[in-house]
Design a protein around this motif. Structure first.
Motif, PDB file in Angstrom:
ATOM      1  N   LEU A  44       0.877  -1.166   0.000  1.00 15.84           N
ATOM      2  CA  LEU A  44       0.000   0.000   0.000  1.00 15.84           C
ATOM      3  C   LEU A  44       0.913   1.214   0.000  1.00 15.84           C
ATOM      4  O   LEU A  44       1.899   1.228   0.742  1.00 15.84           O
ATOM      5  CB  LEU A  44      -0.816   0.045   1.290  1.00 15.84           C
ATOM      6  CG  LEU A  44      -2.089  -0.781   1.390  1.00 15.84           C
ATOM      7  CD1 LEU A  44      -2.648  -0.662   2.796  1.00 15.84           C
ATOM      8  CD2 LEU A  44      -3.120  -0.282   0.374  1.00 15.84           C
ATOM      9  N   ALA A  49       4.245   0.765   2.430  1.00 14.42           N
ATOM     10  CA  ALA A  49       4.341  -0.343   3.396  1.00 14.42           C
ATOM     11  C   ALA A  49       3.966  -1.621   2.663  1.00 14.42           C
ATOM     12  O   ALA A  49       3.040  -1.619   1.846  1.00 14.42           O
ATOM     13  CB  ALA A  49       3.400  -0.117   4.567  1.00 14.42           C
ATOM     14  N   ALA A  50       4.679  -2.688   2.940  1.00 13.45           N
ATOM     15  CA  ALA A  50       4.447  -3.923   2.189  1.00 13.45           C
ATOM     16  C   ALA A  50       4.468  -5.126   3.127  1.00 13.45           C
ATOM     17  O   ALA A  50       5.066  -5.086   4.203  1.00 13.45           O
ATOM     18  CB  ALA A  50       5.515  -4.088   1.117  1.00 13.45           C
ATOM     19  N   MET A  51       3.798  -6.156   2.698  1.00 15.69           N
ATOM     20  CA  MET A  51       3.825  -7.419   3.439  1.00 15.69           C
ATOM     21  C   MET A  51       3.930  -8.568   2.439  1.00 15.69           C
ATOM     22  O   MET A  51       3.177  -8.592   1.460  1.00 15.69           O
ATOM     23  CB  MET A  51       2.536  -7.541   4.260  1.00 15.69           C
ATOM     24  CG  MET A  51       2.418  -8.841   5.026  1.00 15.69           C
ATOM     25  SD  MET A  51       3.725  -9.077   6.225  1.00 15.69           S
ATOM     26  CE  MET A  51       3.097  -8.144   7.596  1.00 15.69           C
ATOM     27  N   ILE A 100       7.974 -14.754   6.769  1.00 15.16           N
ATOM     28  CA  ILE A 100       7.149 -13.559   6.558  1.00 15.16           C
ATOM     29  C   ILE A 100       8.060 -12.331   6.370  1.00 15.16           C
ATOM     30  O   ILE A 100       9.146 -12.272   6.948  1.00 15.16           O
ATOM     31  CB  ILE A 100       6.176 -13.404   7.745  1.00 15.16           C
ATOM     32  CG1 ILE A 100       5.060 -12.467   7.388  1.00 15.16           C
ATOM     33  CG2 ILE A 100       6.878 -13.001   9.026  1.00 15.16           C
ATOM     34  CD1 ILE A 100       3.841 -12.657   8.255  1.00 15.16           C
ATOM     35  N   PRO A 123       7.628  -8.290   6.245  1.00 15.70           N
ATOM     36  CA  PRO A 123       7.137  -6.919   6.185  1.00 15.70           C
ATOM     37  C   PRO A 123       8.240  -5.975   5.703  1.00 15.70           C
ATOM     38  O   PRO A 123       9.428  -6.272   5.884  1.00 15.70           O
ATOM     39  CB  PRO A 123       6.760  -6.599   7.634  1.00 15.70           C
ATOM     40  CG  PRO A 123       7.405  -7.615   8.476  1.00 15.70           C
ATOM     41  CD  PRO A 123       7.881  -8.742   7.629  1.00 15.70           C
ATOM     42  N   GLY A 124       7.847  -4.882   5.100  1.00 20.77           N
ATOM     43  CA  GLY A 124       8.871  -3.954   4.625  1.00 20.77           C
ATOM     44  C   GLY A 124       8.325  -2.553   4.452  1.00 20.77           C
ATOM     45  O   GLY A 124       7.107  -2.351   4.392  1.00 20.77           O
ATOM     46  N   TYR A 142      12.360  -6.653   6.515  1.00 19.75           N
ATOM     47  CA  TYR A 142      12.581  -7.482   7.694  1.00 19.75           C
ATOM     48  C   TYR A 142      11.999  -8.857   7.371  1.00 19.75           C
ATOM     49  O   TYR A 142      10.817  -8.959   7.027  1.00 19.75           O
ATOM     50  CB  TYR A 142      11.868  -6.875   8.897  1.00 19.75           C
ATOM     51  CG  TYR A 142      11.841  -7.753  10.117  1.00 19.75           C
ATOM     52  CD1 TYR A 142      12.957  -7.869  10.931  1.00 19.75           C
ATOM     53  CD2 TYR A 142      10.698  -8.468  10.456  1.00 19.75           C
ATOM     54  CE1 TYR A 142      12.932  -8.681  12.052  1.00 19.75           C
ATOM     55  CE2 TYR A 142      10.670  -9.280  11.579  1.00 19.75           C
ATOM     56  CZ  TYR A 142      11.783  -9.372  12.372  1.00 19.75           C
ATOM     57  OH  TYR A 142      11.769 -10.186  13.488  1.00 19.75           O
ATOM     58  N   TYR A 162      11.356 -12.655   8.821  1.00 19.85           N
ATOM     59  CA  TYR A 162      11.378 -13.505  10.006  1.00 19.85           C
ATOM     60  C   TYR A 162      11.180 -14.949   9.538  1.00 19.85           C
ATOM     61  O   TYR A 162      10.075 -15.342   9.155  1.00 19.85           O
ATOM     62  CB  TYR A 162      10.270 -13.088  10.975  1.00 19.85           C
ATOM     63  CG  TYR A 162      10.311 -13.823  12.285  1.00 19.85           C
ATOM     64  CD1 TYR A 162      11.430 -13.746  13.110  1.00 19.85           C
ATOM     65  CD2 TYR A 162       9.239 -14.586  12.715  1.00 19.85           C
ATOM     66  CE1 TYR A 162      11.479 -14.410  14.311  1.00 19.85           C
ATOM     67  CE2 TYR A 162       9.275 -15.257  13.927  1.00 19.85           C
ATOM     68  CZ  TYR A 162      10.402 -15.156  14.713  1.00 19.85           C
ATOM     69  OH  TYR A 162      10.455 -15.833  15.912  1.00 19.85           O
TER      70      TYR A 162
END
Lengths: 151, 175
Positions: free
Chosen positions: B79, B95-97, B118, B120-121, B144, B146
């Motif tokens: 988004l 922002a991204a996932m 996962i 996120p960024g 990031y 994980y």
């Protein structure tokens, strides 16, 4: 529409925060084996405290570094030690031979660089100075050829 | 100042492609150097200055003077929001996932394995608007990752966390 964005952001935040918060559990040394990289990161700390890994027995998995290089093998023999390598990220740790040097080297002498080893030994604290601060690192003490196994 | 950052004419959809220098920070890959981050995305205008899109990037990390390298495949949903700064320049906060796949290999030892987790960024872009169909931008990206629990890979939380940054240039093709 705005509530959908809010929901997405909220879920995003929950996932992000929960993935950051997990605490490290103490490593279990007497079950299975551990990789070189895990041992090297976990087994360090301040010289002022006794750490949970000191003098524990562990089985460490890795490759013997430069085992096909004759010059380096001779140096290993003369210094009674060799290095165990984690081929995944290049980290390596020292394995110091405390007894039975000849039979131990006999066992590893003809190994190939691709051979995977499980080496059982004692985690020994070694001391170093980092910016005038005393820190502990680790090496593995090996005392018998039976404690070396090919995986 | 924030109030002045508005009123940007919007495209309904656009593609973007970018290329940057990547860098790993600490963790399991601390001995690796980042080489490249390359990829693209497809985005749709969903509300005023909001866009949503899907992207695919890959990072290549390498250990110097060895045959070991790691490729990180990063498919993500994002988004983002555009802020107008001047008539020609606008900022984008993104922002991204996603869910990334980390392929480690060392040819010398015939070793290869895949880890995943996962991802996120966040990303910031400064774009230069042109009269034509193509805009240009510079970006800074943080990822990031994980990794999923796999005791055979590592038992340490510290090694399950990857931190990647990249900085580079991109183009945006408006539609």
């Amino acid at each position: 529409m705005q509530s959908i964005f809010f929901l997405i952001w909220f879920l995003f935040s929950i996932i992000f925060v929960s993935s950051c918060k997990k605490e490290q559990q103490p490593l279990i040394f007497d079950e299975g084996y551990l990789k070189v990289a895990d041992i090297l990161h976990y087994c360090q700390g301040s010289c002022d405290e006794i750490l949970d890994w000191e003098n524990k027995e562990a089985v460490v998995f890795g490759h013997i570094m430069d085992i096909e290089n004759d010059g380096i093998k001779k140096e290993y023999f003369s210094k009674s030690k060799f290095y165990l390598l984690d081929i995944r990220n290049g980290m390596f740790m020292e394995v110091s031979i405390t007894e039975n040097k000849d039979p131990i080297f006999e066992k590893i002498w003809n190994a190939k660089k691709t051979d995977e080893f499980l080496i059982k030994g004692t985690l020994n604290a070694v001391y170093a100075f980092d910016n005038d601060e005393c820190v502990k690192g680790v090496n593995l003490l090996l005392n018998h050829p039976d404690n070396i196994n090919f995986k | 100042m924030l109030l002045s950052m508005c009123c940007l004419s919007q495209e309904k959809k656009y593609f973007s492609f970018d290329l940057g220098l990547s860098q790993n920070h600490k963790g399991f890959f601390t001995l690796y150097s980042g080489i490249i981050d390359v990829g693209g995305s497809y985005n749709l205008n969903i509300m005023k200055y909001f866009y949503a899109g899907a992207s695919f990037h890959l990072d290549y990390l390498k250990r110097t003077n060895t045959s070991s390298g790691t490729i990180v495949y990063k498919p993500k949903l994002n988004l983002h929001y555009n802020f107008k700064v001047t008539q020609r320049i606008y900022l984008t906060a993104l922002a991204a996932m996603g869910y990334s796949f980390v392929v480690l290999s060392n040819k010398e030892f015939s070793y290869k394995e895949t880890q995943h987790g996962i991802n996120p960024g966040v990303e910031l872009r400064t774009s230069w608007r042109t009269q034509g169909k193509t805009d240009f931008y510079i970006f800074g990206r943080y990822d990031y990752i994980y990794l999923a629990k796999d005791d055979d890979f590592t038992q340490l939380e510290f090694y399950r966390r990857m931190h990647l940054t990249s900085f580079g240039l991109g183009i945006r093709i408006k539609n």
